[in-house]
Enzyme design. Structure first.
Site, PDB file in Angstrom:
ATOM      1  N   ARG A  29       0.809  -1.220   0.000  1.00  0.00           N
ATOM      2  CA  ARG A  29       0.000   0.000   0.000  1.00  0.00           C
ATOM      3  C   ARG A  29       0.846   1.276   0.000  1.00  0.00           C
ATOM      4  O   ARG A  29       0.535   2.235  -0.678  1.00  0.00           O
ATOM      5  CB  ARG A  29      -0.911   0.005   1.233  1.00  0.00           C
ATOM      6  CG  ARG A  29      -2.342  -0.278   0.842  1.00  0.00           C
ATOM      7  CD  ARG A  29      -3.243  -0.248   2.015  1.00  0.00           C
ATOM      8  NE  ARG A  29      -2.664  -1.026   3.121  1.00  0.00           N
ATOM      9  CZ  ARG A  29      -3.358  -1.460   4.164  1.00  0.00           C
ATOM     10  NH1 ARG A  29      -4.625  -1.187   4.263  1.00  0.00           N
ATOM     11  NH2 ARG A  29      -2.785  -2.161   5.126  1.00  0.00           N
ATOM     12  N   ASP A  66      -3.620  -0.835  -4.379  1.00  0.00           N
ATOM     13  CA  ASP A  66      -4.595  -1.359  -3.435  1.00  0.00           C
ATOM     14  C   ASP A  66      -5.043  -2.744  -3.922  1.00  0.00           C
ATOM     15  O   ASP A  66      -5.481  -2.883  -5.067  1.00  0.00           O
ATOM     16  CB  ASP A  66      -5.781  -0.370  -3.436  1.00  0.00           C
ATOM     17  CG  ASP A  66      -6.865  -0.791  -2.468  1.00  0.00           C
ATOM     18  OD1 ASP A  66      -6.825  -1.957  -2.007  1.00  0.00           O
ATOM     19  OD2 ASP A  66      -7.746   0.038  -2.194  1.00  0.00           O
ATOM     20  N   ILE A  67      -4.940  -3.731  -3.036  1.00  0.00           N
ATOM     21  CA  ILE A  67      -5.245  -5.084  -3.498  1.00  0.00           C
ATOM     22  C   ILE A  67      -6.744  -5.323  -3.756  1.00  0.00           C
ATOM     23  O   ILE A  67      -7.126  -6.338  -4.300  1.00  0.00           O
ATOM     24  CB  ILE A  67      -4.712  -6.178  -2.545  1.00  0.00           C
ATOM     25  CG1 ILE A  67      -5.127  -5.925  -1.120  1.00  0.00           C
ATOM     26  CG2 ILE A  67      -3.231  -6.319  -2.668  1.00  0.00           C
ATOM     27  CD1 ILE A  67      -4.604  -6.973  -0.166  1.00  0.00           C
ATOM     28  N   ASP A 116       3.413 -23.628   6.553  1.00  0.00           N
ATOM     29  CA  ASP A 116       3.675 -23.718   7.987  1.00  0.00           C
ATOM     30  C   ASP A 116       5.187 -23.772   8.068  1.00  0.00           C
ATOM     31  O   ASP A 116       5.793 -24.801   7.761  1.00  0.00           O
ATOM     32  CB  ASP A 116       3.064 -24.995   8.575  1.00  0.00           C
ATOM     33  CG  ASP A 116       3.326 -25.095  10.073  1.00  0.00           C
ATOM     34  OD1 ASP A 116       4.387 -24.617  10.519  1.00  0.00           O
ATOM     35  OD2 ASP A 116       2.493 -25.650  10.792  1.00  0.00           O
ATOM     36  N   HIS A 117       5.795 -22.659   8.445  1.00  0.00           N
ATOM     37  CA  HIS A 117       7.249 -22.576   8.256  1.00  0.00           C
ATOM     38  C   HIS A 117       8.019 -23.609   9.087  1.00  0.00           C
ATOM     39  O   HIS A 117       9.151 -23.930   8.784  1.00  0.00           O
ATOM     40  CB  HIS A 117       7.769 -21.151   8.475  1.00  0.00           C
ATOM     41  CG  HIS A 117       7.889 -20.743   9.916  1.00  0.00           C
ATOM     42  ND1 HIS A 117       6.833 -20.343  10.670  1.00  0.00           N
ATOM     43  CD2 HIS A 117       8.963 -20.701  10.736  1.00  0.00           C
ATOM     44  CE1 HIS A 117       7.249 -20.052  11.892  1.00  0.00           C
ATOM     45  NE2 HIS A 117       8.543 -20.261  11.967  1.00  0.00           N
ATOM     46  N   HIS A 153       2.028 -25.313  14.041  1.00  0.00           N
ATOM     47  CA  HIS A 153       3.380 -25.824  14.252  1.00  0.00           C
ATOM     48  C   HIS A 153       3.405 -27.070  15.159  1.00  0.00           C
ATOM     49  O   HIS A 153       4.025 -28.074  14.842  1.00  0.00           O
ATOM     50  CB  HIS A 153       4.284 -24.760  14.878  1.00  0.00           C
ATOM     51  CG  HIS A 153       4.249 -23.444  14.155  1.00  0.00           C
ATOM     52  ND1 HIS A 153       4.125 -23.343  12.799  1.00  0.00           N
ATOM     53  CD2 HIS A 153       4.318 -22.165  14.604  1.00  0.00           C
ATOM     54  CE1 HIS A 153       4.129 -22.058  12.434  1.00  0.00           C
ATOM     55  NE2 HIS A 153       4.233 -21.332  13.518  1.00  0.00           N
ATOM     56  N   LYS A 199       4.685 -17.564  25.372  1.00  0.00           N
ATOM     57  CA  LYS A 199       5.528 -16.384  25.170  1.00  0.00           C
ATOM     58  C   LYS A 199       6.094 -15.966  26.522  1.00  0.00           C
ATOM     59  O   LYS A 199       5.497 -16.229  27.567  1.00  0.00           O
ATOM     60  CB  LYS A 199       4.692 -15.222  24.627  1.00  0.00           C
ATOM     61  CG  LYS A 199       3.992 -15.519  23.303  1.00  0.00           C
ATOM     62  CD  LYS A 199       4.858 -15.174  22.129  1.00  0.00           C
ATOM     63  CE  LYS A 199       4.130 -15.345  20.820  1.00  0.00           C
ATOM     64  NZ  LYS A 199       5.035 -15.562  19.700  1.00  0.00           N
TER      65      LYS A 199
HETATM   66  C1  BG6 Z   1       4.879 -17.803  14.111  1.00  0.00           C
HETATM   67  C2  BG6 Z   1       4.042 -17.230  15.218  1.00  0.00           C
HETATM   68  O1  BG6 Z   1       4.108 -18.630  13.280  1.00  0.00           O
HETATM   69  O2  BG6 Z   1       5.933 -18.565  14.669  1.00  0.00           O
HETATM   70  C3  BG6 Z   1       4.896 -16.393  16.148  1.00  0.00           C
HETATM   71  O3  BG6 Z   1       3.016 -16.434  14.660  1.00  0.00           O
HETATM   72  C4  BG6 Z   1       6.068 -17.200  16.655  1.00  0.00           C
HETATM   73  O4  BG6 Z   1       4.134 -15.907  17.241  1.00  0.00           O
HETATM   74  C5  BG6 Z   1       6.812 -17.827  15.490  1.00  0.00           C
HETATM   75  O5  BG6 Z   1       6.918 -16.327  17.373  1.00  0.00           O
HETATM   76  C6  BG6 Z   1       7.877 -18.769  15.995  1.00  0.00           C
HETATM   77  O6  BG6 Z   1       8.655 -19.161  14.909  1.00  0.00           O
HETATM   78  P1  BG6 Z   1      10.183 -19.567  15.116  1.00  0.00           P
HETATM   79  O7  BG6 Z   1      10.621 -20.029  13.769  1.00  0.00           O
HETATM   80  O8  BG6 Z   1      10.874 -18.332  15.582  1.00  0.00           O
HETATM   81  O9  BG6 Z   1      10.180 -20.633  16.158  1.00  0.00           O
END
Ligand code: BG6
Length: 505
Positions: free
Chosen positions: A49, A92-93, A184-185, A247, A347
């Site tokens: 944006r 703007d998307i 999902d990283h 995760h 956290k």
């Molecule tokens: C994200 C969450 O998907 O993963 C964050 O939204 C979290 O809240 C993060 O801090 C943690 O990822 P990593 O790779 O740092 O363990």
């Protein structure tokens, strides 16, 4: 699959000025370029944006690389070559023109490249914009080529089962499942991928990987950081949606899944979804006993005073959002019947660590005298995902000396010691997979829905009943006392993360 280096790739990044692109996506693409994983011809088209020139955008992204890239500060020549492929478009998307402009740009690339590129549409925007982008791409025929056009959808995928279902319905009505990459990283992390290798490339594990030998499993994903500037998002999410639904359940699936027939994306994903479907549903009366929540109070971390959750920006001073969750799951199938899976995440905890601990049953008969077994511990396999990257098997050994005294020692595979090289970031692996068209490490629609389904009773119960003891844990602790009680009632205790990197004396 090895990337076809001759087929050009275009990355279209929605949300290009956002934090995710700055910290993760762009540094990952740059590192892929440095390590020569990018195809010969590629371009990156950022949409955001705010108003910026291409130059301003490149400078901002360079700052991100210099701050977050695993390879350190950017190399001036490499960066200039790479940055020359980035253009930025302030638009703007919601607006049709954004997509007609993009269409024209794609046509101009095609005639310049004389080839159809793979186009990856990366939605690095909040959940509420996924629908509009998907509809617009479809209406403008920008993602019609099932083989070459792909969409990467960031988490959170939905806010509950219903919204995830309607997003899946919409995406699947517009595109083929093979075009949809739900990220999902965690699945891209080196140590997480290694769980599959460790389990299915070693014949010695399978005979003991079941209820006959394993007493219980623990998965801890703890973070020292608070919610930072993400109060607006986190208030709507909480620990269950933010970490457990994706995760943590994915880690659990990798530990618990059956052996796939091969390593094809759908085969692996079928085996994972089987786990989710075998998980015991929560009845209202189970929730109190098997799921606990927490919210952090202020405290001191590394000499710095940190605020409590309710004092964070954009957070309701009476918030009911959980920043900690611990849950006991069961998987009702032959392999895992009766084996508890304890998971916890939070956290502002004492330490940042992601660790899976698999505790084996005790020996059936103790042959050593009490004096020999002072330090006795059941065998434990500890898969440390981060920050330490290792696998440790804790076994008993005789301490050297004239007496028979047993001691717990670790047999260790440590990534640093064994390979000593920088491992790629999760986003590098995942972005390369999108270019290669490999969905193994991405979530299929049914997996996402099955994961929501498991958590819905807890989410609904926690949302409808305000916690009376929030905030209930101080920053820099291991979470609320009730989390200890959750596991202690079964006679166990949480694996001590502080000691995960030390061989017990
Ligand atoms: C994200 C969450 O998907 O993963 C964050 O939204 C979290 O809240 C993060 O801090 C943690 O990822 P990593 O790779 O740092 O363990």
């Amino acid at each position: 699959m090895i990337i076809d280096r001759d087929q050009p790739v275009l990355f279209v990044i929605f949300g290009a000025t956002g934090d995710l692109n700055w910290r993760k996506i762009n540094p990952a693409l740059y590192n892929l370029y440095l390590d020569q994983w990018m195809p010969k011809t590629f371009a990156i088209y950022g949409i955001g944006r705010s108003r910026h020139t291409d130059e301003e955008m490149r400078d901002k992204l360079l700052e991100g690389v210099n701050t977050f890239s695993r390879s350190g500060k950017a190399d001036a020549n490499a960066w200039n070559e790479y940055a020359g492929k980035i253009t930025y478009h302030s638009s703007d998307i919601n607006n049709d023109k954004t997509y007609t402009d993009l269409g024209k740009y794609i046509e101009s690339l095609k005639s310049k490249w004389q080839q159809d590129p793979v186009i990856i549409y990366y939605m690095a925007v909040s959940f509420e914009f996924f629908t509009v982008i998907a509809k617009q791409l479809n209406q403008h025929h920008l993602a019609d080529d099932v083989k070459n056009h792909r969409l990467v959808v960031e988490k959170p995928f939905g806010n509950d089962l219903e919204s995830a279902k309607s997003l899946n319905d919409l995406l699947c009505s517009l595109f083929e499942e093979s075009q949809i990459y739900r990220i999902d990283h965690y699945l891209g992390k080196e140590t997480v991928q290694n769980i599959l290798a460790f389990r299915f490339a070693n014949s010695i594990l399978e005979p003991i990987w079941n209820r006959n030998y394993i007493q219980h499993v623990q998965i801890s994903v703890t973070e020292q950081l608070g919610i930072g500037g993400r109060g607006g998002y986190y208030e709507q999410a909480g620990a269950l949606r933010d970490m457990v639904q994706n995760h943590i359940l994915q880690l659990l699936c990798l530990v618990a899944m059956e052996t796939p027939i091969n390593f094809q994306a759908d085969e692996v994903r079928n085996r994972k979804v089987d786990v989710l479907r075998s998980m015991r549903p929560f009845r209202p009366e189970d929730i109190k006993k098997n799921a606990v929540r927490g919210q952090y109070l202020e405290g001191w971390i590394e000499g710095q005073k940190v605020p409590g959750y309710r004092e964070e920006d954009q957070v309701d001073p009476h918030s009911n959002t959980e920043t900690f969750a611990a849950i006991k799951f069961f998987i009702d199938n032959w392999r895992w019947d009766g084996v508890p899976f304890y998971v916890r995440t939070g956290k502002r905890l004492h330490q940042t660590a992601s660790v899976i601990s698999i505790q084996f049953r005790d020996v059936p008969h103790m042959v050593f005298p009490d004096a020999a077994i002072d330090n006795w511990r059941q065998n434990r396999l500890i898969i440390s995902i981060q920050p330490e990257m290792s696998i440790r098997l804790q076994v008993q050994a005789k301490r050297p000396g004239l007496e028979m005294v047993l001691n717990t020692v670790d047999l260790v595979f440590n990534y640093d010691g064994t390979y000593g090289q920088e491992t790629p970031e999760a986003y590098e692996t995942l972005l390369l997979d999108t270019m290669e068209g490999d969905q193994t490490l991405y979530m299929r629609g049914d997996q996402v829905e099955a994961a929501w389904q498991i958590l819905m009773p807890i989410l609904q119960s926690w949302e409808s009943k305000k916690s009376i003891d929030f905030p209930n844990y101080s920053a820099n602790t291991w979470g609320p006392e009730i989390a200890e009680a959750l596991i202690a009632q079964d006679g166990f205790h949480w694996f001590s993360l502080s000691s995960s990197s030390q061989t017990p004396k």
